[in-house]
Design a protein around this motif. Structure first.
Motif, PDB file in Angstrom:
ATOM      1  N   THR A 118       0.842  -1.196   0.000  1.00 48.05           N
ATOM      2  CA  THR A 118       0.000   0.000   0.000  1.00 48.05           C
ATOM      3  C   THR A 118       0.877   1.246   0.000  1.00 48.05           C
ATOM      4  O   THR A 118       2.012   1.222   0.463  1.00 48.05           O
ATOM      5  N   ARG A 119       0.314   2.339  -0.515  1.00 45.58           N
ATOM      6  CA  ARG A 119       1.052   3.593  -0.517  1.00 45.58           C
ATOM      7  C   ARG A 119       0.942   4.283   0.841  1.00 45.58           C
ATOM      8  O   ARG A 119      -0.002   4.049   1.602  1.00 45.58           O
ATOM      9  N   ILE A 120       1.914   5.133   1.147  1.00 45.81           N
ATOM     10  CA  ILE A 120       1.822   5.989   2.317  1.00 45.81           C
ATOM     11  C   ILE A 120       0.865   7.125   1.956  1.00 45.81           C
ATOM     12  O   ILE A 120       1.100   7.877   1.023  1.00 45.81           O
ATOM     13  N   GLU A 130       6.116   3.143  -4.287  1.00 44.96           N
ATOM     14  CA  GLU A 130       6.359   1.954  -3.474  1.00 44.96           C
ATOM     15  C   GLU A 130       6.567   0.687  -4.294  1.00 44.96           C
ATOM     16  O   GLU A 130       7.106  -0.304  -3.793  1.00 44.96           O
ATOM     17  N   ILE A 131       6.144   0.672  -5.565  1.00 49.19           N
ATOM     18  CA  ILE A 131       6.403  -0.462  -6.448  1.00 49.19           C
ATOM     19  C   ILE A 131       7.097   0.057  -7.697  1.00 49.19           C
ATOM     20  O   ILE A 131       6.551   0.920  -8.401  1.00 49.19           O
ATOM     21  N   SER A 132       8.276  -0.467  -7.966  1.00 49.78           N
ATOM     22  CA  SER A 132       9.034  -0.052  -9.141  1.00 49.78           C
ATOM     23  C   SER A 132       8.365  -0.561 -10.419  1.00 49.78           C
ATOM     24  O   SER A 132       7.783  -1.642 -10.453  1.00 49.78           O
ATOM     25  N   HIS A 133       8.477   0.221 -11.478  1.00 49.55           N
ATOM     26  CA  HIS A 133       7.905  -0.179 -12.765  1.00 49.55           C
ATOM     27  C   HIS A 133       8.633  -1.376 -13.375  1.00 49.55           C
ATOM     28  O   HIS A 133       8.116  -1.979 -14.322  1.00 49.55           O
ATOM     29  N   ASP A 134       9.802  -1.712 -12.842  1.00 49.78           N
ATOM     30  CA  ASP A 134      10.502  -2.876 -13.408  1.00 49.78           C
ATOM     31  C   ASP A 134       9.832  -4.195 -13.010  1.00 49.78           C
ATOM     32  O   ASP A 134      10.219  -5.260 -13.483  1.00 49.78           O
ATOM     33  N   ILE A 135       8.808  -4.138 -12.167  1.00 48.73           N
ATOM     34  CA  ILE A 135       8.042  -5.337 -11.825  1.00 48.73           C
ATOM     35  C   ILE A 135       6.862  -5.528 -12.761  1.00 48.73           C
ATOM     36  O   ILE A 135       6.316  -6.625 -12.896  1.00 48.73           O
ATOM     37  N   ASP A 136       6.478  -4.466 -13.466  1.00 43.56           N
ATOM     38  CA  ASP A 136       5.242  -4.496 -14.259  1.00 43.56           C
ATOM     39  C   ASP A 136       5.188  -5.646 -15.257  1.00 43.56           C
ATOM     40  O   ASP A 136       4.128  -6.240 -15.463  1.00 43.56           O
TER      41      ASP A 136
END
Length: 279
Positions: A200-202, A243-249
């Motif tokens: 989740t985002r802050i 919080e989530i890098s785009h390299d996971i997309d």
């Protein structure tokens, strides 16, 4: 419902029915997925997003706005900054009221689509571990999800800065029901013991002090390097910030876009149950 959501089949189950939308807070996925769900079932939507374009800006109170929308629609979807407001409105109107998020309280329809996503991806709703990561204090999605996971006896890790830990009342309820959970502020502690990373985002908008937010933002970054080789999936209610890098997309770990789609068939089922079955 999935085939209808994908436009491979069609439905007029809710033809002639109207869904009233009361969104006092910003929304993208929840609002659009409810609208899509209603239209996929042959119904239509009315309502507002934000108060500027409604009589709320003139001072109309929530109860009066709800009674007005009740007279125009067959069900109401409500998002508001006050906790418990959906229950309050459900007591004064005679149509179904769906909680689309109440401040830092709960987000039950998000939890239903989260459970559905986990079941589809893992093939079950038992015998696995979910790690809830990020803003656990103000994050209404994780509050609802923790209670739901407890119903299935699913193990949980709570990963957050100390200032954003899971509320004591939720921890108390879990302990009272003998639900296993672990708390930590170091995400590396739980990577080998997680089947699902629920990130989740802050939430800047929930902080009473912007300076406190600035100290904590960016506390966690889930990137490919961190989770490479791990046997897990990454979920997120969205929107994400950093919080989530785009390299996971484009990896096998990414489940958050499937999760967003699953909001449509799940909310279609909710609307069908509440509206069609009522009459």
């Amino acid at each position: 419902m999935e085939k209808i959501a994908e436009s491979n089949e069609y439905s007029n189950d809710l033809k002639g029915k109207i869904l009233g939308m009361m969104f006092y807070e910003p929304s993208t996925r929840t609002r659009l997925s409810f609208e899509t769900s209603m239209k996929r079932l042959g119904g239509s939507c009315i309502g507002f997003v934000g108060i500027d374009a409604s009589s709320v800006s003139k001072g109309e109170n929530l109860a009066d706005t709800s009674k007005m929308l009740e007279s125009y629609s067959d069900a109401i979807v409500l998002r508001h900054s006050l906790e418990g407001v959906s229950k309050f409105i459900s007591d004064i109107v005679d149509v179904p009221v769906i909680n689309a998020g109440d401040g830092a309280g709960q987000h039950p329809t998000q939890t239903l689509l989260d459970l559905y996503t986990m079941k589809k991806e893992l093939g079950k709703l038992k015998d696995f571990t979910v790690s809830l990561v990020g803003d656990l204090k103000y994050g209404r999605t994780v509050h609802s999800l923790a209670y739901a996971l407890a119903l299935f006896g699913i193990n949980m890790n709570f990963v957050s800065p100390k200032e954003l830990s899971m509320p004591d009342e939720i921890l108390h309820d879990l302990e009272k029901n003998n639900i296993s959970f672990n708390q930590t502020n170091d995400i590396k502690d739980i990577l080998n013991n997680s089947d699902v990373l629920y990130v989740t985002r802050i939430q800047k908008e929930r902080f009473p002090d912007v300076e406190e937010y600035s100290k904590i933002k960016g506390a966690y970054l889930i990137d490919k390097k961190l989770i490479e080789g791990k046997n897990l999936i990454v979920m997120h209610p969205l929107p994400r910030v950093d919080e989530i890098s785009h390299d996971i997309d484009n990896t096998k770990y990414n489940t958050y876009f499937k999760q967003a789609f699953n909001g449509v068939p799940v909310r279609m089922a909710i609307l069908n149950t509440l509206i069609k079955n009522k009459f």
